[in-house]
Design a protein around this motif. Structure first.
Motif, PDB file in Angstrom:
ATOM      1  N   ILE A 161      11.804  32.275  64.298  1.00  0.00           N
ATOM      2  CA  ILE A 161      12.996  32.346  64.988  1.00  0.00           C
ATOM      3  C   ILE A 161      14.126  33.275  64.160  1.00  0.00           C
ATOM      4  N   ALA A 162      13.909  33.518  62.821  1.00  0.00           N
ATOM      5  CA  ALA A 162      14.722  34.189  62.307  1.00  0.00           C
ATOM      6  C   ALA A 162      13.765  34.848  60.835  1.00  0.00           C
ATOM      7  N   MET A 163      13.929  35.892  60.743  1.00  0.00           N
ATOM      8  CA  MET A 163      13.350  36.567  59.537  1.00  0.00           C
ATOM      9  C   MET A 163      14.079  37.660  58.723  1.00  0.00           C
ATOM     10  N   ILE A 164      13.949  37.743  57.383  1.00  0.00           N
ATOM     11  CA  ILE A 164      14.824  38.363  56.386  1.00  0.00           C
ATOM     12  C   ILE A 164      13.754  38.880  55.065  1.00  0.00           C
ATOM     13  N   GLY A 165      13.989  40.001  54.691  1.00  0.00           N
ATOM     14  CA  GLY A 165      13.368  40.115  53.430  1.00  0.00           C
ATOM     15  C   GLY A 165      14.466  40.090  52.306  1.00  0.00           C
ATOM     16  N   THR A 174       9.087  43.006  47.940  1.00  0.00           N
ATOM     17  CA  THR A 174       9.993  42.200  48.956  1.00  0.00           C
ATOM     18  C   THR A 174       9.331  41.013  49.523  1.00  0.00           C
ATOM     19  N   GLN A 175       9.970  40.027  49.189  1.00  0.00           N
ATOM     20  CA  GLN A 175       9.523  38.792  49.861  1.00  0.00           C
ATOM     21  C   GLN A 175       9.928  38.471  51.155  1.00  0.00           C
ATOM     22  N   LEU A 176       9.520  37.384  51.898  1.00  0.00           N
ATOM     23  CA  LEU A 176       9.993  37.325  53.395  1.00  0.00           C
ATOM     24  C   LEU A 176      10.245  36.040  53.452  1.00  0.00           C
ATOM     25  N   VAL A 177      11.442  35.677  54.054  1.00  0.00           N
ATOM     26  CA  VAL A 177      11.906  34.171  54.509  1.00  0.00           C
ATOM     27  C   VAL A 177      11.916  34.034  55.951  1.00  0.00           C
ATOM     28  N   VAL A 178      11.079  33.241  56.528  1.00  0.00           N
ATOM     29  CA  VAL A 178      10.924  33.108  57.949  1.00  0.00           C
ATOM     30  C   VAL A 178      11.330  31.661  58.534  1.00  0.00           C
ATOM     31  N   ALA A 179      12.150  31.458  59.383  1.00  0.00           N
ATOM     32  CA  ALA A 179      12.620  30.475  60.044  1.00  0.00           C
ATOM     33  C   ALA A 179      11.535  30.233  61.251  1.00  0.00           C
ATOM     34  N   GLU A 180      10.938  28.894  61.476  1.00  0.00           N
ATOM     35  CA  GLU A 180      10.118  28.767  62.548  1.00  0.00           C
ATOM     36  C   GLU A 180      10.070  27.533  63.137  1.00  0.00           C
ATOM     37  N   CYS A 181      10.066  27.224  64.461  1.00  0.00           N
ATOM     38  CA  CYS A 181      10.177  26.042  65.111  1.00  0.00           C
ATOM     39  C   CYS A 181       8.930  25.817  65.996  1.00  0.00           C
ATOM     40  N   ALA A 182       8.663  24.731  66.317  1.00  0.00           N
ATOM     41  CA  ALA A 182       7.311  24.273  67.065  1.00  0.00           C
ATOM     42  C   ALA A 182       7.185  25.136  68.484  1.00  0.00           C
ATOM     43  N   PHE A 190      11.185  24.903  60.394  1.00  0.00           N
ATOM     44  CA  PHE A 190      11.018  25.057  58.962  1.00  0.00           C
ATOM     45  C   PHE A 190      11.368  26.396  58.328  1.00  0.00           C
ATOM     46  N   LEU A 191      11.861  26.461  57.105  1.00  0.00           N
ATOM     47  CA  LEU A 191      12.338  27.797  56.359  1.00  0.00           C
ATOM     48  C   LEU A 191      11.153  28.004  55.522  1.00  0.00           C
ATOM     49  N   ASP A 192      10.106  29.084  55.738  1.00  0.00           N
ATOM     50  CA  ASP A 192       9.105  29.381  55.097  1.00  0.00           C
ATOM     51  C   ASP A 192       9.291  30.700  54.324  1.00  0.00           C
ATOM     52  N   VAL A 193       9.075  30.451  53.120  1.00  0.00           N
ATOM     53  CA  VAL A 193       9.055  31.663  51.898  1.00  0.00           C
ATOM     54  C   VAL A 193       7.635  32.126  52.039  1.00  0.00           C
ATOM     55  N   PHE A 194       7.423  33.497  51.793  1.00  0.00           N
ATOM     56  CA  PHE A 194       6.179  34.040  51.729  1.00  0.00           C
ATOM     57  C   PHE A 194       6.320  35.072  50.576  1.00  0.00           C
ATOM     58  N   GLN A 195       5.328  35.285  49.679  1.00  0.00           N
ATOM     59  CA  GLN A 195       5.392  36.303  48.610  1.00  0.00           C
ATOM     60  C   GLN A 195       4.027  37.066  48.715  1.00  0.00           C
ATOM     61  N   ALA A 204       1.854  31.580  51.253  1.00  0.00           N
ATOM     62  CA  ALA A 204       3.122  30.596  51.158  1.00  0.00           C
ATOM     63  C   ALA A 204       3.580  30.382  49.866  1.00  0.00           C
ATOM     64  N   ALA A 205       4.570  30.454  49.841  1.00  0.00           N
ATOM     65  CA  ALA A 205       5.289  29.980  48.396  1.00  0.00           C
ATOM     66  C   ALA A 205       5.929  28.611  48.601  1.00  0.00           C
ATOM     67  N   GLN A 206       6.706  28.593  49.783  1.00  0.00           N
ATOM     68  CA  GLN A 206       7.540  27.328  49.962  1.00  0.00           C
ATOM     69  C   GLN A 206       7.624  26.791  51.454  1.00  0.00           C
ATOM     70  N   ARG A 207       7.772  25.673  51.900  1.00  0.00           N
ATOM     71  CA  ARG A 207       8.151  25.465  53.263  1.00  0.00           C
ATOM     72  C   ARG A 207       9.316  24.126  53.044  1.00  0.00           C
ATOM     73  N   ILE A 208      10.377  24.413  53.724  1.00  0.00           N
ATOM     74  CA  ILE A 208      11.573  23.675  53.688  1.00  0.00           C
ATOM     75  C   ILE A 208      11.826  23.133  55.230  1.00  0.00           C
ATOM     76  N   ALA A 209      11.736  21.802  55.306  1.00  0.00           N
ATOM     77  CA  ALA A 209      12.183  21.333  56.473  1.00  0.00           C
ATOM     78  C   ALA A 209      13.583  21.368  56.787  1.00  0.00           C
ATOM     79  N   LEU A 210      13.851  21.802  58.205  1.00  0.00           N
ATOM     80  CA  LEU A 210      15.418  22.162  58.445  1.00  0.00           C
ATOM     81  C   LEU A 210      15.699  20.831  59.306  1.00  0.00           C
ATOM     82  N   PRO A 211      17.093  20.658  59.224  1.00  0.00           N
ATOM     83  CA  PRO A 211      17.513  19.304  60.020  1.00  0.00           C
ATOM     84  C   PRO A 211      17.823  19.617  61.439  1.00  0.00           C
ATOM     85  N   GLY A 212      17.786  20.803  61.888  1.00  0.00           N
ATOM     86  CA  GLY A 212      18.125  21.118  63.332  1.00  0.00           C
ATOM     87  C   GLY A 212      17.309  22.482  63.719  1.00  0.00           C
TER      88      GLY A 212
END
Length: 517
Positions: A161-165, A174-182, A190-195, A204-212
């Motif tokens: 759904i969204a991605m940024i370096g 450059t690491q990537l941060v990606v928001a994804e939904c089912a 979730f907000l995923d952090v990739f390195q 995958a470095a981290q996976r954060i559950a998003l409230p919406g």
């Protein structure tokens, strides 16, 4: 963070802490215009549905190139800057498959261990991110075959759904941060952090559950990619992440060790609620007043009260610690979901560029955290549904141009990527080449107990800040790739250093000696 030395002296990493600059003035060589004129100079990609933009110096010739993502043809057009604001196709990555990938975001950065610029492309249908490693000549390594997937790929569970370096580890990559939904508009999200490692292979470095749901009003994913931004919100010299989720902006602090070895890690710092309860449809960050801490600006849509689709923009200023307060409300003027920030008229104050259906508008910043009235960029090519935007100085004349993509809407039904030349912003200092982080000093003028510096910076991904140091002390800075500053200094021989900080925190410096009367 990498430091590129242009002079032999050594400079410690510049700090971003808040402090008062004594006797500093910022001036332009000529009066900045109150109306900025843009004109279309070049275009491409009118056979499909272009929907993404990123800029870099892909062939390392000192000129900023542009990569255009096209979901209609499932292709990436790498547009080589030939100089004089002319562009040609340097390479074309045709990602043809039976089902289509539906690419919906593109990011440039350095993902492996070399110095070449690479590309990351997020795909909705194939649920993956393709990494295309650059060769340094404007072409990229693919996996070959009919469907030209990336050199490496990142598999994700849901729909991106969204991605940024961002430079989250300080490891030169450059690491990537990606928001994804089912699914689109379907939780969980979730907000995923990739390195990556030196071979450009991500983990995958981290996976954060998003409230919406990020961009829950946006029914097609490419409308939601302007929902994430990166900046040092808490002034600890590490880039953080902010993302719009439902009716709130979530600001995540970078809590990694930032030593080049430990994994990237984010921790929720604060949330900023939409004042009218509307859903955030676009979000960006910038420096809208004199403070060093970056601010937030987001656009919301309230389907209960805004049935005709006008949106509201909110400007939140930073308290200096990563928390925010509302400064300005701009109501009901736009229907778009793309925001960009940059100095458009050359007064060293950041302005707002916003894309709507059939139009692009801009509002000049006042420097106090507010913006003036919106003005329309008039051009027949902007009659479509604008889908992406980016601001860069494309011809190194010190004026900031912009690139846009648009889907066709009746009556023209045309799709297009256009390059808009800034024709009348106040000029300052022509930019140096973009093949590395670099600095050009156009003038260093001493006067009685003062000196004035006019300089510019450039890099593959763009310079976000220039700093002026005298005798090892930072006296002022400009959140810009241009600086024109006068500072008070004592008489005598002075060591003057200009520091350029690029988008991913790589640093260059240039040191000179001057005698001040």
């Amino acid at each position: 963070m990498r430091l590129r030395s242009i002079a032999s002296s050594i400079l410690v990493r510049p700090l971003l802490s808040l402090f008062l600059f004594a006797a500093v003035s910022i001036a332009t060589a000529q009066t900045a215009p109150s109306t900025v004129n843009f004109r279309l100079q070049a275009g491409c990609c009118d056979s499909g549905s272009p929907n993404g933009i990123t800029t870099s110096d892909f062939n390392e010739d000192g000129r900023v190139d542009v990569a255009i993502l096209d979901e209609g043809t499932d292709s990436i057009f790498v547009m080589q800057n030939d100089g004089a604001f002319q562009f040609s196709i340097a390479s074309l990555i045709q990602r043809v498959s039976d089902t289509g990938n539906f690419p919906n975001a593109i990011v440039a950065g350095r993902f492996d261990g070399d110095t070449h610029q690479d590309l990351a492309v997020a795909n909705e249908i194939s649920h993956r991110i393709d990494i295309y490693l650059g060769r340094g000549d404007g072409t990229f390594i693919t996996s070959g075959g009919i469907a030209e997937a990336g050199t490496t790929t990142i598999t994700i569970a849901g729909v991106p759904i969204a991605m940024i370096g961002a430079n989250l580890r300080n490891d030169g990559r450059t690491q990537l941060v990606v928001a994804e939904c089912a699914k689109v508009n379907v939780q969980p999200c979730f907000l995923d952090v990739f390195q990556s490692n030196s071979a450009g292979v991500f983990e995958a470095a981290q996976r954060i559950a998003l409230p919406g749901i990020p961009g829950s009003f946006n029914t097609i994913p490419q409308d939601a990619f302007n929902l994430i931004t990166s900046d040092d919100f808490d002034l600890d010299n590490k880039p953080d992440i902010a993302i719009g989720v439902g009716n709130q902006a979530m600001v995540f602090r970078n809590t990694s060790a930032f030593d080049g070895n430990a994994s990237a890690h984010l921790t929720l710092q604060t949330t900023v609620k939409s004042p009218n309860g509307g859903l955030i449809s676009a979000l960006t960050s910038g420096h809208f007043n004199a403070g060093a801490a970056p601010d937030l600006l987001f656009e919301v849509f309230n389907p209960g009260s805004d049935t005709s689709l006008p949106n509201t923009e909110y400007v939140f200023l930073n308290n200096g610690n990563g928390t925010f307060f509302l400064k300005q409300t701009i109501t009901g003027q736009h229907t778009g979901h793309n925001l960009a920030v940059g100095d458009l008229n050359g007064d060293f104050i950041q302005d707002l560029l916003i894309m709507s259906a059939r139009s692009v508008d801009y509002a000049l910043g006042r420097g106090d955290g507010t913006f003036g009235p919106f003005q329309h960029v008039s051009d027949p090519s902007l009659l479509g549904n604008t889908t992406a935007i980016a601001i860069r100085d494309l011809n190194r004349d010190s004026r900031h141009d912009f690139i846009f993509t648009t889907f066709g809407l009746p009556p023209s039904n045309g799709s297009f990527a256009g390059f808009m030349l800034n024709a009348n912003a106040a000029p300052n200092c022509p930019a140096p080449g973009s093949q590395t982080v670099s600095i050009a000093v156009c003038s260093l003028t001493p006067a009685t107990n003062s000196l004035t510096v006019k300089a510019s910076g450039n890099s593959p991904n763009g310079v976000k800040r220039l700093e002026l140091w005298v005798d090892g002390k930072k006296l002022t800075q400009a959140f810009n790739d241009q600086i024109n500053a006068s500072v008070s200094v004592a008489a005598g021989t002075r060591s003057v250093t200009i520091v350029a900080v690029d988008l991913y925190d790589e640093i260059a410096k240039k040191t000179m000696t001057v005698t001040v009367p």
